[in-house]
Design an enzyme around this catalytic site. Structure first.
Site, PDB file in Angstrom:
ATOM      1  N   MET A  98      -1.502   8.398   2.876  1.00  0.00           N
ATOM      2  CA  MET A  98      -1.675   9.291   3.959  1.00  0.00           C
ATOM      3  C   MET A  98      -1.270  10.828   3.424  1.00  0.00           C
ATOM      4  O   MET A  98      -1.130  10.823   2.441  1.00  0.00           O
ATOM      5  CB  MET A  98      -0.770   8.855   5.041  1.00  0.00           C
ATOM      6  CG  MET A  98      -1.093   7.500   5.632  1.00  0.00           C
ATOM      7  SD  MET A  98       0.322   6.954   6.989  1.00  0.00           S
ATOM      8  CE  MET A  98       0.114   8.233   8.218  1.00  0.00           C
ATOM      9  N   HIS A  99      -1.492  11.528   4.342  1.00  0.00           N
ATOM     10  CA  HIS A  99      -1.311  13.100   4.047  1.00  0.00           C
ATOM     11  C   HIS A  99      -2.112  13.833   3.312  1.00  0.00           C
ATOM     12  O   HIS A  99      -1.372  14.874   2.796  1.00  0.00           O
ATOM     13  CB  HIS A  99       0.379  13.262   3.786  1.00  0.00           C
ATOM     14  CG  HIS A  99       1.391  12.067   4.660  1.00  0.00           C
ATOM     15  ND1 HIS A  99       1.281  12.154   5.985  1.00  0.00           N
ATOM     16  CD2 HIS A  99       2.089  11.063   4.244  1.00  0.00           C
ATOM     17  CE1 HIS A  99       2.113  11.423   6.369  1.00  0.00           C
ATOM     18  NE2 HIS A  99       2.600  10.758   5.380  1.00  0.00           N
ATOM     19  N   ASP A 149      -2.027   3.896   5.143  1.00  0.00           N
ATOM     20  CA  ASP A 149      -1.485   2.479   4.682  1.00  0.00           C
ATOM     21  C   ASP A 149      -0.347   1.922   5.292  1.00  0.00           C
ATOM     22  O   ASP A 149      -0.729   0.603   5.275  1.00  0.00           O
ATOM     23  CB  ASP A 149      -1.457   2.729   3.141  1.00  0.00           C
ATOM     24  CG  ASP A 149      -0.348   3.799   3.005  1.00  0.00           C
ATOM     25  OD1 ASP A 149       0.089   4.420   4.040  1.00  0.00           O
ATOM     26  OD2 ASP A 149      -0.276   4.349   1.781  1.00  0.00           O
TER      27      ASP A 149
END
Length: 486
Positions: free
Chosen positions: A81-82, A232
């Site tokens: 992520m991110h 995830d």
């Protein structure tokens, strides 16, 4: 009878994994391809999206030999992520993907401030996506001007699979641009980073059909449906069956986190607690995140010259058996090798050992590292509870779950039952495959099915006084650690 098969793909930071799973939840085959991270400057962390695609092609190439590959009817996606993937009008990648553990945007995170935190579910932090775009606007203006769309990492794989720019609620929540309660893009935060909603991908829920397969080189039918998927952590939650309010789990991989599933958005930004959308509709999760987890054990393994982590763990078990009091001369460890999120929100914070002596052994260092990560998770647990989330018994997933010693130590530190699961190393892939089945209207029963319990670890009351005393000392070291970068 040719029953459908789901292809679950998980794009991690260090490895892309893929599985073939049937409607009974059986993993028929799995494959993995390692990935590397570029660190051009101190605090930077980048990958080339093309490398993700090539790893995906290689992993699917490994799976093509299995007869079930011809029965793939759907694809589910999970990923780190991110991250920020920057696309031009022609879907050309404009800049290396800036990853979740990149800390270049510290000043920009501070510049954004906390004004929208109750809407976006989190304080602005350097590792989240939005501050990275503000950094690009200020430091790479030509790149910024050319941006036509920003995607999360796993959504770049969807683009290559289908030609479609689409994301879903859980990854979108991790960008800081989403109204997490309403599950829609939040224009005021986009404006704060110089963007508009038109530069964002279309949103779907994780188990919804998002696109059809158009990549013909993979050997799959173009009738294959691609599910929304998810980030995830939420997809791993789907994999292990953590889908209802009150379910909780701990991830102990490169990073670490304690996650509690909720039926509403429930965060505490002041304590750096995230409240993000789950990969399923009408569900959210509250998370306390650590930037370094099992990676601390890998680090100390190299530091001590041990052959591998298991060798160090064997030394720890031999010299400091679990269930026996820790020797008074055992050092303490602050696990902030990459800064910290919950509850400190300080990317410049750094780790270290305290109370080292001539009599300190590699086993003591190994123990101190595992204990320090446990104390960091205890800090995160307290923060998650401050948001009103209920945290009971927790599943332990990730590479760290392979250590029975560490699992028992976490049970003793957190004063919670900890249980490990068979197959949890593939939980994100399995969760992705489950979402794939949902996208074709099947597999609802799989959602409620968790993974078989491998072992249970109950708190040892005899260890509590010593661990509580060491935790108080651990907390006392934080002030000194903060002063080192001021």
């Amino acid at each position: 009878m040719n029953l459908p098969v789901s292809l679950g793909i998980d794009l991690g930071t260090s490895e892309l994994k893929a599985i073939l799973m049937d409607l009974d939840g059986r993993v028929l085959a799995h494959a993995g391809v390692r990935l590397s991270v570029s660190r051009r400057h101190s605090g930077w962390s980048e990958q080339a999206p093309e490398d993700w695609w090539q790893a995906c092609v290689q992993a699917l190439g490994q799976l093509r030999a299995h007869e079930a590959f011809a029965r793939v009817a759907c694809i589910g996606l999970s990923g780190q992520m991110h991250g920020a993937v920057l696309l031009g009008e022609d879907n050309r990648v404009l800049y290396p993907a800036i990853l979740w553990d990149d800390s270049r945007a510290i000043a920009e995170a501070e510049q954004l401030g906390a004004g929208f935190a109750d809407v976006t579910g989190s304080l602005p932090m350097a590792g989240l996506t939005a501050p990275k775009l503000l950094w690009l606007q200020q430091h790479e203006p030509e790149v910024f001007k050319a941006i036509d769309c920003v995607l999360s990492p796993k959504d770049y794989l969807r683009l290559r699979l289908s030609g479609e720019r689409i994301s879903e609620m859980s990854d979108a929540a991790g960008t800081l641009w989403l109204d997490v309660a309403q599950r829609e893009w939040f224009a005021p935060m986009l404006r704060a980073t110089g963007l508009v909603p038109e530069q964002m991908p279309r949103l779907v829920e994780g188990g919804a059909a998002s696109a059809g397969l158009t990549a013909t080189e993979l050997g799959l039918s173009t009738d294959v449906v691609i599910a929304g998927g998810g980030g995830d952590n939420p997809v791993a939650a789907v994999g292990i069956g953590a889908i209802n309010a009150g379910d909780g789990f701990i991830t102990l991989g490169t990073s670490a986190a304690i996650v509690a599933i909720t039926d509403h958005a429930a965060g505490n930004p002041a304590n750096a607690v995230h409240s993000f959308c789950h990969a399923l509709p009408n569900r959210w999760y509250t998370m306390g995140a650590m930037l370094a987890g099992a990676s601390c054990l890998r680090w100390v393994t190299r530091l001590t010259g041990m052959a591998d982590e298991q060798t160090l763990l064997d030394h720890v078990q031999l010299q400091l058996p679990i269930g026996q009091p820790v020797p008074l001369n055992t050092p303490l460890f602050l696990p902030y090798l990459a800064g910290e999120r919950t509850p400190h929100n300080d990317p410049l914070l750094r780790g270290g050992f305290m109370s080292l002596g001539h009599d300190c052994t590699p086993a003591m260092l190994g123990y101190a590292v595992m204990e320090g990560v446990g104390f960091g998770l205890l800090d995160a647990l307290h923060a998650v509870q401050s948001a009103g989330a209920n945290v009971g018994a927790c599943a332990l997933v990730g590479g760290g779950a392979r250590s029975e010693y560490w699992a028992q130590l976490l049970a003793d530190i957190l004063q919670r039952e900890i249980f490990t699961l068979h197959g949890s190393e593939l939980s994100a892939c399995i969760g992705a495959a489950k979402l794939g089945f949902l996208a074709i209207g099947q597999g609802e029963a799989l959602l409620q099915a968790g993974m078989p319990v491998k072992a249970r670890y109950l708190p040892d009351a005899t260890q509590r006084p010593v661990l509580e005393a060491r935790y108080r000392k651990f907390r006392g070291l934080l002030v000194a650690a903060k002063t080192l970068h001021e």
